[in-house]
Design a protein around this motif. Structure first.
Motif, short mmCIF file in Angstrom:
data_model
loop_
_atom_site.label_atom_id
_atom_site.label_comp_id
_atom_site.label_asym_id
_atom_site.label_seq_id
_atom_site.Cartn_x
_atom_site.Cartn_y
_atom_site.Cartn_z
N ARG A 110 0.82 -1.22 0.00
CA ARG A 110 0.00 0.00 0.00
C ARG A 110 0.85 1.26 0.00
NH1 ARG A 110 -3.11 -0.92 5.41
NH2 ARG A 110 -0.94 -1.36 5.95
N ALA A 111 2.16 1.12 0.16
CA ALA A 111 3.04 2.29 0.24
C ALA A 111 3.18 2.92 -1.14
CB ALA A 111 4.41 1.88 0.78
N GLY A 112 2.37 3.94 -1.39
CA GLY A 112 2.35 4.59 -2.69
C GLY A 112 3.21 5.84 -2.72
N CYS A 113 2.93 6.73 -3.66
CA CYS A 113 3.72 7.96 -3.81
C CYS A 113 2.85 9.00 -4.48
CB CYS A 113 4.98 7.69 -4.65
SG CYS A 113 5.92 9.17 -5.08
N SER A 114 2.67 10.14 -3.84
CA SER A 114 1.82 11.18 -4.41
C SER A 114 2.40 11.73 -5.71
CB SER A 114 1.62 12.32 -3.40
OG SER A 114 2.86 12.91 -3.04
N LEU A 115 3.72 11.77 -5.83
CA LEU A 115 4.34 12.26 -7.06
C LEU A 115 4.13 11.28 -8.20
CD1 LEU A 115 6.01 14.29 -8.62
CD2 LEU A 115 8.08 13.23 -7.69
N ALA A 116 4.43 10.00 -7.97
CA ALA A 116 4.21 9.00 -9.02
C ALA A 116 2.75 8.93 -9.43
CB ALA A 116 4.70 7.64 -8.54
N ASP A 117 1.84 9.14 -8.46
CA ASP A 117 0.42 9.07 -8.76
C ASP A 117 -0.12 10.32 -9.44
OD1 ASP A 117 0.29 6.56 -7.68
OD2 ASP A 117 -0.54 7.19 -5.75
N SER A 118 0.72 11.35 -9.61
CA SER A 118 0.24 12.60 -10.19
C SER A 118 0.10 12.54 -11.71
CB SER A 118 1.14 13.77 -9.79
OG SER A 118 2.42 13.65 -10.37
N ILE A 119 0.56 11.45 -12.33
CA ILE A 119 0.33 11.25 -13.76
C ILE A 119 0.16 9.76 -14.04
CG2 ILE A 119 2.80 11.18 -14.33
CD1 ILE A 119 2.01 12.57 -17.03
N SER A 120 -0.82 9.43 -14.84
CA SER A 120 -1.05 8.04 -15.24
C SER A 120 -0.57 7.83 -16.67
CB SER A 120 -2.55 7.71 -15.17
OG SER A 120 -3.26 8.44 -16.16
N ALA A 121 -0.46 6.59 -17.07
CA ALA A 121 -0.05 6.28 -18.45
C ALA A 121 -1.06 6.85 -19.45
CB ALA A 121 0.10 4.78 -18.63
N ASP A 122 -2.34 6.79 -19.13
CA ASP A 122 -3.37 7.33 -20.03
C ASP A 122 -3.21 8.84 -20.17
OD1 ASP A 122 -4.52 4.90 -20.58
OD2 ASP A 122 -6.10 5.10 -19.05
N GLU A 123 -2.94 9.52 -19.05
CA GLU A 123 -2.74 10.98 -19.11
C GLU A 123 -1.50 11.33 -19.93
OE1 GLU A 123 -4.67 12.60 -14.94
OE2 GLU A 123 -2.77 11.48 -14.85
N LEU A 124 -0.46 10.53 -19.78
CA LEU A 124 0.76 10.79 -20.55
C LEU A 124 0.50 10.57 -22.04
CD1 LEU A 124 3.68 11.44 -21.00
CD2 LEU A 124 4.29 9.14 -20.20
N ARG A 125 -0.22 9.51 -22.39
CA ARG A 125 -0.54 9.27 -23.81
C ARG A 125 -1.33 10.44 -24.40
NH1 ARG A 125 -0.41 3.63 -22.24
NH2 ARG A 125 -2.49 3.78 -21.29
N ALA A 126 -2.27 10.98 -23.63
CA ALA A 126 -3.06 12.11 -24.12
C ALA A 126 -2.18 13.35 -24.29
CB ALA A 126 -4.20 12.41 -23.14
N TRP A 127 -1.26 13.56 -23.37
CA TRP A 127 -0.34 14.71 -23.45
C TRP A 127 0.57 14.58 -24.67
CZ3 TRP A 127 4.22 16.07 -19.71
CH2 TRP A 127 4.46 17.45 -19.73
N LYS A 128 1.06 13.37 -24.91
CA LYS A 128 1.90 13.12 -26.08
C LYS A 128 1.13 13.40 -27.37
CE LYS A 128 4.29 9.20 -25.94
NZ LYS A 128 4.62 7.79 -25.60
N ALA A 129 -0.14 13.06 -27.40
CA ALA A 129 -0.95 13.29 -28.60
C ALA A 129 -1.09 14.78 -28.89
CB ALA A 129 -2.33 12.66 -28.43
N GLU A 130 -1.03 15.60 -27.84
CA GLU A 130 -1.11 17.05 -28.02
C GLU A 130 0.20 17.65 -28.53
OE1 GLU A 130 -2.20 18.54 -24.22
OE2 GLU A 130 -4.19 17.59 -24.21
N HIS A 131 1.28 16.90 -28.40
CA HIS A 131 2.61 17.38 -28.79
C HIS A 131 3.33 16.30 -29.61
CE1 HIS A 131 2.42 20.88 -26.05
NE2 HIS A 131 1.76 20.06 -25.25
N PRO A 132 2.83 16.01 -30.80
CA PRO A 132 3.46 14.95 -31.61
C PRO A 132 4.92 15.30 -31.92
CG PRO A 132 1.90 16.24 -32.91
CD PRO A 132 1.69 16.64 -31.49
N GLY A 133 5.77 14.30 -31.78
CA GLY A 133 7.19 14.51 -32.05
C GLY A 133 7.99 14.97 -30.85
#
Length: 348
Positions: A110-133
């Motif tokens: 259960r020992a998580g991390c607020s920093l690691a949890d501040s972005i998910s893989a889905d959110e990163l994929r969406a961000w990458k789609a906004e900035h191709p390349g």
């Protein structure tokens, strides 16, 4: 038979039955518990790793103590078949990524991390789609799934070097820590660096007002400031205005702090990071008065790794960390690209 007192009830039970002592204070209790941990580690062919932010007794019983990436590299090089990682979950994941053939246990899953949890893989994929390349640079304080979507990882000690290695005409997506990202942008002067608005809740709470007050009360003290801290900009401002001599302000990873602690000639040092780091700094140089900028900057997730949890992990083989092989392979590539650019030094 070895007995250890439960610190909450005062009851004494055989060590083999002890499940959940949350803290140990008596020297005899600590000694008996540590002996049992080491016996079980030998029996399980395990190496015990502890992050710098762990409880002092956990740090002291570990075979190796350090930052997350350094410990993961130790895990990969170890002859032990089992890695017990006393830290938060993304750190144990990184060890599994670098040592896929080994069994990796975290004493409390259960020992998580607020920093690691501040972005998910889905959110990163969406961000990458906004900035191709764009080139994605992820701090090692991220989940395996996020590392798998990353071009190159970085640590707090080599983030500037990693970003500087990228073609200046390429956009860079830097994640997830906004304070480390701001530090990198400030040092590199790179305008096409986009920073995710994530943060470690503990480091974000170490603010400029607290740092300024402590520095004014002890004007001769050196300042050791982690770049994840909300006060990093304030530290550089103090240096820039001359309120604190520039040579007294050090923006450092945890590994960098430890190196600096060994070499400092100052009588006192103000430390802006999670308070668990003070234990290692004081061990490194007992003659120096190391003090926290914020005494309440304690990570509850890190402190979930209790003496009882470590004992249970070794005795029962729980909680095992599993990373999907395809995810691990992609994540491993992003870490290896970082290492190819330059030795990462302190991990975070």
């Amino acid at each position: 038979m070895t007995v250890i007192a439960d610190p909450d009830t005062g009851a004494h039970e055989p060590a083999t039955d002890l499940v959940e002592p949350r803290s140990l204070t008596d020297a005899d209790e600590i000694g008996s518990w540590a002996a049992e941990i080491r016996r079980l580690a030998r029996e399980r062919d395990a190496v015990v790793l502890a992050h710098n932010y762990q409880r002092p007794e956990i740090q002291d019983v570990a075979d190796h103590t350090g930052d997350s990436l350094a410990l993961s590299r130790i895990a990969a090089a170890s002859d032990a078949s089992t890695i017990v990682f006393c830290g938060v979950h993304f750190m144990a994941e990184t060890a599994k990524i670098l040592a896929p053939e080994k069994t990796v246990l975290i004493p409390d899953e259960r020992a998580g991390c607020s920093l690691a949890d501040s972005i998910s893989a889905d959110e990163l994929r969406a961000w990458k789609a906004e900035h191709p390349g764009a080139v994605v640079v992820s701090y090692v304080n991220t989940t395996a799934a996020v590392k798998a979507e990353t071009d190159v990882c970085c640590t707090s000690s080599n983030a500037v070097e990693v970003v500087a290695s990228i073609d200046p005409d390429r956009e860079v997506l830097f994640l997830p820590d906004q304070f480390l990202g701001a530090h990198v942008r400030r040092v590199t002067g790179r305008e096409n660096l986009h920073v995710w608005a994530g943060e470690c809740h503990v480091h974000a709470g170490i603010n400029g007002a607290a740092l300024t007050a402590k520095a004014q009360a002890d004007p001769d003290a050196d300042l050791f400031v982690h770049p994840e801290c909300g006060c990093a900009t304030s530290a550089l401002y103090l240096a820039g205005t001359g309120a604190v001599p520039a040579e007294q302000v050090h923006i450092l990873s945890t590994g960098g702090m430890l190196d600096a602690a060994k070499n400092t000639t100052k009588a006192s040092v103000l430390v802006a990071t999670e308070v668990g780091m003070l234990h290692q700094l004081r061990r490194a140089n007992p003659l120096v008065d190391f003090r926290a900028v914020n005494d309440r900057a304690s990570c509850g997730y890190m402190k979930m790794i209790t003496p009882g949890a470590l004992l249970r992990a070794l005795r029962e083989g729980r909680d095992e960390v599993v990373v999907d092989p395809a995810t691990a392979a992609a994540a491993r590539a992003s870490v290896q690209r970082m290492i190819a650019i330059g030795q990462p030094g302190g991990g975070e």
